[in-house]
Design a protein around this motif. Structure first.
Motif, short mmCIF file in Angstrom:
data_model
loop_
_atom_site.label_atom_id
_atom_site.label_comp_id
_atom_site.label_asym_id
_atom_site.label_seq_id
_atom_site.Cartn_x
_atom_site.Cartn_y
_atom_site.Cartn_z
N UNK A 159 0.84 -1.20 0.00
CA UNK A 159 0.00 0.00 0.00
C UNK A 159 0.88 1.25 0.00
N UNK A 160 0.27 2.32 -0.47
CA UNK A 160 0.98 3.59 -0.53
C UNK A 160 0.30 4.51 -1.53
N UNK A 161 0.64 5.77 -1.48
CA UNK A 161 0.04 6.74 -2.37
C UNK A 161 0.52 6.52 -3.80
N UNK A 162 -0.21 7.10 -4.77
CA UNK A 162 0.23 7.05 -6.15
C UNK A 162 1.62 7.67 -6.27
N UNK A 163 2.49 7.00 -7.03
CA UNK A 163 3.84 7.52 -7.19
C UNK A 163 4.81 7.09 -6.12
N UNK A 164 4.37 6.23 -5.21
CA UNK A 164 5.24 5.80 -4.11
C UNK A 164 6.25 4.75 -4.54
N UNK A 165 6.03 4.12 -5.72
CA UNK A 165 6.97 3.12 -6.21
C UNK A 165 6.41 1.70 -6.24
N UNK A 166 5.12 1.54 -6.00
CA UNK A 166 4.54 0.19 -5.93
C UNK A 166 4.64 -0.54 -7.28
N UNK A 212 -0.89 -5.00 -4.92
CA UNK A 212 -0.67 -3.56 -4.80
C UNK A 212 -2.02 -2.87 -4.90
N UNK A 213 -2.36 -2.09 -3.89
CA UNK A 213 -3.69 -1.49 -3.86
C UNK A 213 -3.69 -0.21 -3.03
N UNK A 214 -4.63 0.66 -3.33
CA UNK A 214 -4.85 1.83 -2.49
C UNK A 214 -6.24 1.77 -1.86
N UNK A 215 -6.92 0.65 -2.03
CA UNK A 215 -8.28 0.49 -1.50
C UNK A 215 -8.19 -0.22 -0.15
N UNK A 216 -8.51 0.50 0.89
CA UNK A 216 -8.33 -0.01 2.25
C UNK A 216 -9.17 -1.25 2.51
N UNK A 250 -8.82 3.80 16.00
CA UNK A 250 -8.67 4.43 14.71
C UNK A 250 -8.92 3.42 13.60
N UNK A 251 -9.46 3.91 12.49
CA UNK A 251 -9.67 3.07 11.32
C UNK A 251 -8.33 2.75 10.67
N UNK A 252 -8.31 1.71 9.85
CA UNK A 252 -7.07 1.27 9.22
C UNK A 252 -6.42 2.38 8.41
N UNK A 253 -7.23 3.14 7.65
CA UNK A 253 -6.64 4.20 6.84
C UNK A 253 -6.01 5.30 7.69
N UNK A 254 -6.58 5.53 8.87
CA UNK A 254 -6.00 6.53 9.76
C UNK A 254 -4.67 6.04 10.33
N UNK A 255 -4.61 4.75 10.64
CA UNK A 255 -3.37 4.17 11.16
C UNK A 255 -2.28 4.21 10.11
N UNK A 256 -2.64 3.90 8.85
CA UNK A 256 -1.66 3.95 7.77
C UNK A 256 -1.15 5.37 7.54
#
Length: 303
Positions: free
Chosen positions: A36-43, A189-193, A285-291
């Motif tokens: 996981x990671x933001x767009x452009x992070x290298x995934x 590889x995903x950005x969908x929590x 905290x929700x998973x996305x908040x923890x990430x």
């Protein structure tokens, strides 16, 4: 951790505007690991190196504990299936059965009855050329073909791209059943929590070309809490937070109520009460908040 499916040792890859790495990572065998990671992070770059569509300038990659700097041997490639974020243009003029027939030639473990079952389950058109399918239909074919190859290692780069909610749910259920049945190693590889929540055993976090670590997904739940306490002033709240390790972002919400983020709150709750402070409420905290906190440098399993 289990046996290694993939290991990266000081792997670096130069891109036009940045450098990916150095990356050090071990992917356990027989589990689903979410990248996981933001767009452009290298995934996607990492995925490409794992299938040797591109090669690192530095470092070493091992597949099932063996390096293959001169290229993956055919026997190993036949046990790896890859669904890239962008579909293969070479298959554009084939129908799904035609493309499957070509892939079947390369994969000795190809399961044709399973592929036909997935074609029906995913409602993939039989006669349409792949280039004429919708993005979601093409995606469903790619996933069905990858699973029909019965791979030992399955690499999925944004697999739900283009899927509607119904197809997305079917895909998740199918992937989970496939892993349960085969024991395959999956890197997704995903950005969908929600995909991470439902599928992953481990989470790898990438940020700005760096790997921030790997952790068991279940260890994240309950790792952080937002806590509301009785506090008459900002000074009183800050004094409380100063006595508690692993707290962040103290804020006076209203006169008499303050809040903060706390790591492993259950370990400090009694201490707070012993200090005479009233805990009004708390929430995990929700998973996305923890990430998000992890990306800021607050890894949840460190003190």
């Amino acid at each position: 951790m289990a046996q290694q499916a993939i290991e990266l040792r000081n792997v670096s890859k130069k891109r036009p505007n940045k450098v990916i790495g150095p990356l050090n990572l071990v992917i356990p065998q027989g589990y689903v690991t979410a990248l996981v990671g933001q767009n452009g992070s290298g995934k996607s770059t990492l995925m490409s190196m794992l299938i040797q569509l591109t090669y690192p300038e530095e470092g070493e990659i091992r597949w099932f504990e063996e390096p293959h700097p001169e290229g993956l041997p055919l026997t190993l490639r036949q046990n790896i299936a890859y669904v890239p974020e962008t579909s293969l243009a070479e298959e554009n003029y084939w129908t799904a059965p035609e493309a499957a027939a070509f892939r079947r030639y390369w994969y000795p473990g190809w399961d044709q009855p399973f592929f036909e079952e997935l074609m029906k389950r995913f409602e993939i058109p039989q006669k349409a050329r792949l280039s004429k399918m919708s993005k979601g239909e093409r995606r469903k074919f790619e996933i069905a073909a990858a699973l029909a190859a019965r791979p030992q290692l399955l690499l999925l780069d944004e697999p739900s791209s283009g899927l509607d909610p119904f197809a997305w749910r079917t895909m998740l259920d199918t992937l989970q059943q496939f892993v349960d049945d085969t024991g395959a190693t999956v890197l997704i590889s995903t950005h969908i929590v929600e995909e991470v929540r439902r599928l992953a055993d481990y989470i790898v976090l990438m940020h700005r070309g760096q790997l921030l670590g790997i952790t068991e997904k279940d260890s994240l739940f309950g790792a952080w809490n937002e806590v509301w306490v009785q506090a008459e002033s900002e000074e009183e709240l800050l004094e409380l937070v100063a006595e508690l390790p692993g707290t962040l972002r103290p804020r006076l919400e209203t006169p008499g109520v303050g809040s903060f983020l706390a790591r492993h709150f259950h370990q400090n709750e009694k201490r707070i009460r012993d200090m005479g402070v009233k805990v009004i409420k708390s929430r995990s905290l929700e998973l996305e908040e923890i990430l998000s906190l992890w990306m800021e440098g607050y890894r949840p399993d460190t003190d």
